[in-house]
Scaffold this motif. Structure first.
Motif, mmCIF file in Angstrom:
data_model
loop_
_atom_site.group_PDB
_atom_site.id
_atom_site.type_symbol
_atom_site.label_atom_id
_atom_site.label_comp_id
_atom_site.label_asym_id
_atom_site.label_seq_id
_atom_site.Cartn_x
_atom_site.Cartn_y
_atom_site.Cartn_z
ATOM 1 N N TRP A 1 6.530 3.056 -2.298
ATOM 2 C CA TRP A 1 5.793 4.169 -2.898
ATOM 3 C C TRP A 1 5.716 3.973 -4.414
ATOM 4 N N HIS A 2 4.604 4.424 -5.026
ATOM 5 C CA HIS A 2 4.637 4.636 -6.473
ATOM 6 C C HIS A 2 5.696 5.696 -6.764
ATOM 7 N N ARG A 3 6.401 5.547 -7.880
ATOM 8 C CA ARG A 3 7.424 6.553 -8.208
ATOM 9 C C ARG A 3 6.831 7.951 -8.261
ATOM 10 N N SER A 4 5.680 8.081 -8.909
ATOM 11 C CA SER A 4 5.101 9.412 -9.092
ATOM 12 C C SER A 4 4.633 10.000 -7.760
ATOM 13 N N CYS A 5 4.158 9.150 -6.852
ATOM 14 C CA CYS A 5 3.709 9.638 -5.545
ATOM 15 C C CYS A 5 4.893 10.145 -4.735
ATOM 16 N N TRP A 6 6.019 9.423 -4.779
ATOM 17 C CA TRP A 6 7.203 9.877 -4.050
ATOM 18 C C TRP A 6 7.692 11.204 -4.618
ATOM 19 N N ARG B 1 0.854 -1.185 0.000
ATOM 20 C CA ARG B 1 0.000 0.000 0.000
ATOM 21 C C ARG B 1 0.886 1.230 0.000
ATOM 22 N N CYS B 2 0.705 2.079 -0.998
ATOM 23 C CA CYS B 2 1.508 3.292 -1.130
ATOM 24 C C CYS B 2 1.038 4.336 -0.120
ATOM 25 N N PRO B 3 1.949 4.877 0.724
ATOM 26 C CA PRO B 3 1.533 5.886 1.710
ATOM 27 C C PRO B 3 1.157 7.220 1.082
ATOM 28 N N GLY B 4 1.525 7.438 -0.166
ATOM 29 C CA GLY B 4 1.233 8.713 -0.827
ATOM 30 C C GLY B 4 -0.219 8.821 -1.259
ATOM 31 N N CYS B 5 -0.761 7.755 -1.813
ATOM 32 C CA CYS B 5 -2.115 7.819 -2.373
ATOM 33 C C CYS B 5 -3.056 6.804 -1.733
ATOM 34 N N GLU B 6 -2.532 5.966 -0.819
ATOM 35 C CA GLU B 6 -3.336 4.947 -0.137
ATOM 36 C C GLU B 6 -3.895 3.920 -1.100
#
Ligand SMILES: [Zn+2]
Length: 83
Positions: free
Chosen positions: A69-74, A33-38
């Motif tokens: 993280w997704h690359r774009s979210c990071w 689960r990406c912490p940037g976008c959930e």
């Protein structure tokens, strides 16, 4: 395991002054689960693994706390401002 992660990571400074190790991965066999976008990062999707360079309890604890993280979210994280 942790030495493999460490060897291929690069260090990044963020807008809030914190420093992070960022390691690109081509894709794993688990869902994260990406912490940037959930949202979920599906197996086989390239993303980054990130951990703090100045963790309160040292490098091993920081590695244990690493996040996927997704690359774009990071990359978008700084644009939302420090938390
Ligand atoms: Zn994301």
């Amino acid at each position: 395991m942790s030495s493999v992660l460490r060897g291929r990571a690069r260090s990044e400074g963020r807008a809030d002054g914190s420093r992070w190790s960022v390691r690109p991965v081509a894709g794993s066999d688990k869902v994260y689960r990406c912490p940037g976008c959930e949202q979920q990062i599906q197996p086989g999707v390239g993303h980054v693994v990130v951990w703090s360079d100045d963790h309160l309890f040292g490098e091993e604890a920081a590695l244990d706390d690493r996040r996927h993280w997704h690359r774009s979210c990071w990359q978008a994280r700084d644009r939302r401002g420090p938390r």
